[in-house]
Design a protein around this motif. Sequence first.
Motif: not given
Length: 345
Positions: A178-192
């Motif tokens: 979650l900390v590794d690649f999950g941050v990328h995914m969360l950052d994207s869905v937050f922005d969208w």
Amino acid sequence: MKGPVRLAILGCGAITRSEHIPSVMAHPGAQLVALVDADLSRANGLIQNRALTCKAIADYHELLGRVDAVINALPNHLHAVINQDFLLAGVNVLCEKPLAITAADALACTELAEKKRLVLAVGMNRRFAASHPLLKLVMEEGLLGTIRDYDFQYGGAFDWRSASGFYFDRAKAGGGALVDFGVHMLDSVFDWFGPVSAFDYQDDDWGSGIEANAILDAKHHGHFGEIKGRLQLSRTFTLKNRLLIRGTQANAEISVQDPEVVVLHRTIAGKSVSETLRLEDYPAENSYLRQLDNFVQSVVNLSKPEVDGWQAVRVMELIESCYAQRKRIPEPWAESKVARSEARA
């Protein structure tokens, strides 16, 4: 600021070798003045292999106040304290994700940068893939109709050639998948889709603090109303490795392997069709070079970067909440063995 931005890279691991050095060397507005690594032979080896003219430095303190900016690509647990050391010295920072391994430390970095009127950018290169702004256009133009939900999957056997191996140490990494690649995914869905208002989180951490698999069901409230979605990550087996957004008129898909396009799936006269959309005027460079350019322009113009500390803080706040409220992914094959062992005891 006149002349190129004098820049140092902290950490000579895999991401520096594969992405940061090529990006800096390709950018006309950046001048690489130093590589910093506690293993001086690693830094010198990179300089020799890449025919660089910069210095190799073991102690980052030598650079405080002597450069305009740094890229912090050190292990996660070193991000916060070193970010703050450079900010206090008047140096702008582009920090690899995550900004810090706690939300409190991420907030401290962000507030310090704001107080010092310096640029603090966070390395979320996926934001600079063409599909990210393109998907926004697709949704805003109503091409999907009313958005129903999304399914975002990223996973495969862990094969990142880490120089330090910190990824498997909870105190150094801050968490697992979650900390590794999950941050990328969360950052994207937050922005969208906007902030998360409710969630349910499961992972397979049995006590080490390093989860290999994670599932997050989230509910967003943002520009497109209430959106539900699922994020699934794995370090042990291959997932679909794509984002799929389902709408009443069409679905949109972004593949992890080709993040420069958005594929629309819809039905015309009863026939299923697919359309590949791409931005014609988007810069040809890769996402790391686009990210660096955004950082350099922010430093030169004293402007806000695309991904700043405040956005990183909200991601870390959610991750901390997930870990605090985690449930275990059902693993009946393992749980039955544990139960039998406890019964015998």
